[in-house]
Enzyme design. Sequence first.
Site, PDB file in Angstrom:
ATOM      1  N   SER A   1      -9.643  -1.123   7.096  1.00  8.79           N
ATOM      2  CA  SER A   1      -9.153  -0.884   5.736  1.00  8.79           C
ATOM      3  C   SER A   1      -8.421  -2.047   5.091  1.00  8.79           C
ATOM      4  O   SER A   1      -8.045  -1.972   3.926  1.00  8.79           O
ATOM      5  CB  SER A   1      -8.234   0.339   5.711  1.00  8.79           C
ATOM      6  OG  SER A   1      -8.995   1.516   5.771  1.00  8.79           O
TER       7      SER A   1
ATOM      8  N   LYS B   1       0.854  -1.186   0.000  1.00 11.71           N
ATOM      9  CA  LYS B   1       0.000   0.000   0.000  1.00 11.71           C
ATOM     10  C   LYS B   1       0.895   1.242   0.000  1.00 11.71           C
ATOM     11  O   LYS B   1       1.943   1.258   0.659  1.00 11.71           O
ATOM     12  CB  LYS B   1      -0.871  -0.025   1.256  1.00 11.71           C
ATOM     13  CG  LYS B   1      -1.953   1.045   1.309  1.00 11.71           C
ATOM     14  CD  LYS B   1      -2.795   0.864   2.576  1.00 11.71           C
ATOM     15  CE  LYS B   1      -3.948   1.838   2.674  1.00 11.71           C
ATOM     16  NZ  LYS B   1      -4.745   1.609   3.902  1.00 11.71           N
TER      17      LYS B   1
ATOM     18  N   SER C   1      -9.527   1.400   2.921  1.00 13.56           N
ATOM     19  CA  SER C   1      -8.688   2.212   2.057  1.00 13.56           C
ATOM     20  C   SER C   1      -7.611   1.442   1.311  1.00 13.56           C
ATOM     21  O   SER C   1      -7.059   1.919   0.332  1.00 13.56           O
ATOM     22  CB  SER C   1      -8.016   3.302   2.890  1.00 13.56           C
ATOM     23  OG  SER C   1      -7.162   2.705   3.861  1.00 13.56           O
TER      24      SER C   1
END
Lengths: 488, 480, 92
Positions: free
Chosen positions: A180, A81, A156
């Site tokens: 997330s 990420k 996310s």
Amino acid sequence: MSSRLDGSVGALVDAVQSGAASALDVATESIARIRASDSGTAGDAPLNAFVSVDDDVQSAVAASSGGSAARALAGVPIALKDNIATLRLRTTCGSRILEDHVSPFEATVVGKLRAAGATIIGKTTLDEFAMGSSTEHSAFGPARNPHDRDRVPGGSSGGSAAAVAAGICQVALGSETGGSVRQPAAFCGIVGVKPSYGRISRYGLVAFASSLDNIGVFGRAVDDAARVFDVVSGPDAEHDATSAAVEPETVQQEPGRLDGVVLGLPAEYFPDSLDPAVRDRVMRASVAARARGAEIRQVSLPHTALAVPAYYVIAPAEASANLSRYDGVRFGRRVKEASARDPLRAMYEATRSEGFGPEVTRRILLGTYVLSAGYYDAYYRRAMAVRDRIRADFASVFASGVHALLTPTTPTPAFKFGAISDPYEMYMTDVFTVTANLAELPAMSVPTGRISGLPVGAQIIAPRFAERAMFRVAYALEAELGGEAHTG
Amino acid sequence: MTGTGAVTERYELVIGLEVHVQLSTRTKLFCRCSTAFGAAPNAHTCPVCLGMPGALPVPNPEAVLLATRAALALGCEVQERSVFARKNYFYPDLPKGYQISQFELPLALRGRVTLASGASVGITRIHMEEDAGKSVHDKVPGKTAIDLNRAGVPLAEIVSEPDLRSGADAVAYLKWLRESLVFAGVSECSMEEGSLRVDANVSARLRGETAFRTRTEIKNLNSFAFAERAIALEFKRHCAMHDRGEPVVQQTMLYDQANDEVRPARSKEESHDYRYFPDPDLPPIDLTAAFIAAVRASMPESPTARRMRYTNTLGVPAPDADALTTDRALAEYFEAVVRAGADGRTAANWTLGEVQARRNEHPGAAVPVPAANLAALIALVAAGTVSNTAGKQVFATMWREGGVPKAIAERDGLIQVGDADALARWVDEVFAAHPDELARLKAGERKLVGVLVGQVMKRSGGKADPKKVNQMISERAGLG
Amino acid sequence: MAVTREDVKRVAALARIRVADDRVDALVGELEGILGHMRGLQGVELTEAQAAPAVAPLVFETIPESPPEPAPPREPQDPYFVVPRVEGLGSS
């Protein structure tokens, strides 16, 4: 075309270690799949799972010390990420304010992955500063759900989940503050693991809300995630004062039975309003657990309804301070403004107003509000008190002989882009996941079936630092469910 | 009733002090960067103290130790649990946009000191915090340049109660604070290098009033003298405003040395709202009773306690006791001399005289004469084996070359002669050489004894015992 | 406790975020929409136990060992960070 990437991490590592496969070839193929996923050649919209891709594959492989040596993740391509600091690729956090930012240091987990022989292929799409549940708040465009490109991959950490679900790589790292990792794992039909707070070093994870932030692991299967989890977890007292001092037990294990294990079904996670189809798919997991010997027990976590309000006070409060460092002075974007009585203030305001997107701005304002004079006691202090109640709820259930909890990961499967515009309605998509963040507990999502082709996840929540027990349940569920985990 | 004398008769000055001292650690509070003074700009910085995305603070145990020592040195109650908090504000020399400090749960609470004037001053709290960087306004034309070498340097902030009632007491309190902290090895407390900084909260109220009136804060006072001066000016300003019935505005003031005036700092557009909350990156600091006891046991005796002991049990005159306790090394040397057998008053004389004079010539150097040797020399002087003058010579030799006093005195022929026959011979010779003086002495001009003793000393090459010579001359001149 | 335009402006100023006048009303609505849901927290009593640390405290039992060596100084490319001119007070 069948490929090493389509098998398990274990099989790939064996092949690389035995010389049957090369780290370079595997990484090259992985990067080719990224390109293909964005090409639109199949008539699909681009997946847009990645913000940055390491095109210099040779160097990317060389940066890992153990490509061919007998290491736990030898030759395994992995996506990170884009809020995890790396030296070779920029770390944008999905924000204009860090668009060109290259970190001068790397995250503890990145060093561990490289030492274990994994190849970092790229950095994935996220909601700006990890604030969101859909990746729609990415400054560089949202990632899409590989199961239906008109739908969100969740957020996310949506880019990491999409990359794994699309077969680009078998494993990825995400981060989560309120769900997330687990929520996009559920939306994309893969495994997503949130560790106990303190289990995986946060050093190098760009902070959103420090007391809730965790680096998490995605895997196509439970064993894939377990192998990565074992590499990245462990104490890091030198760099992270909130890191837990105790060495974790290995979570990687053989799937087995659940005799003697008590699984709790908390009533508050199965409200009357829950979509019956979702309830049905989660009960599939419950049935599977029972088939493996587990006892199922109804339990109650009475303060659950206050979790989302408490979370949306604490997380923005911490975020409002964590994001003050983006001021244009030392790194990142600086917007110059000629005008002004107070040129410094003008520089700050121009930089931050142009650099942050609307959701980040909203949360900074919200967080500033709840901490400001006259409101601290009404919001922040009460939210902290609620957090204590939520911890106590879990503690009392676990003290009553329950080993882990089984719940839906999300109230619904993946929704369409633009389907949720009200911020609070979007926040409510975290309703089943924020509790584990508030209580610092390990939790994970495993696939438990589909609804109209869209994946549904079951969540396992365990006592703090009981990751091995949590994985034991996950391994058993995956083995028992078999193909049912990925069918309607 | 407009003269300043009258005003200060009617009004009472109220002062509270906030003092920041730099803890003498080698590394910063939350990272491993050096705290060394005077490095190239931004040379001592890293991702942590630059506030880079993803960096995290890790507390420096040495800073916690020194802050604990500070709390004990100032007689405060060290707290079992203290918690770091974020103080939020934007300033370019504050890299994270917040300062890590302590707020609701500071390291120590409740201290009290009684000053020489009799004033009793409470200490509200002591907390740890990180320093900000430095803004430099003359390096880049029209711009401000930021040097973050100081950012993250550990500080202890010591907040007093508004118990001070005069500038002189404020200075006395500051001197006590500095002396105690330097003694305890907590801080250099150098105002020049910024390791001691003072802010003063000042207000004025009519004598007899119980409530406090609005205060102003004078920031960054960089010497004790300026602090006293600035407080006096600000008090005068408050009194005049009260007399005119004008409200005093709570604001931050600066003392301008060049113009000798106190004026408002650039007014902020917004009131401060620091939005303190516990720093989620940092665990609570728990100091166990065992730790606090160990720190207490390792503490040197405070200057105040030492002073009391010197005057009460060692018989040292108060001014000497004060002088000895300004400097821990000097005090410890003095005590070693006493332990080696010297009398307190005499040991103090030598330590403050011969020893201190040479230390001033060689600042920072250790005293090369072992305390036992000075004690032995003091014994020789007391027994009359060497004269006081010769003793100083012996001490100089010991400082320069080493050696024990007796051997040096013998080698250099400095042993006093007390033998009556030898003394009588020198006295006869002096009387013979100075008949006039002898006659005047016999006629009652007593001051001439000294002159004649001097002559004997000269003739003996300094070896004669002056006391005995004095006695002999007096007797022979018929003065009894 | 309803959020006002002044609240939004005050908070934006504290956070150094410029909010255009035509955005203020929208933000009032958005924040009020969120904070309205948070008012349920008001019913919760504050207890002694609140803010119990989730993270193990840093416990000092003995005097710490001698401190580590400082990191070597670095040689920055641009010695100073330069910003628009600031007048007046230093921070702290």
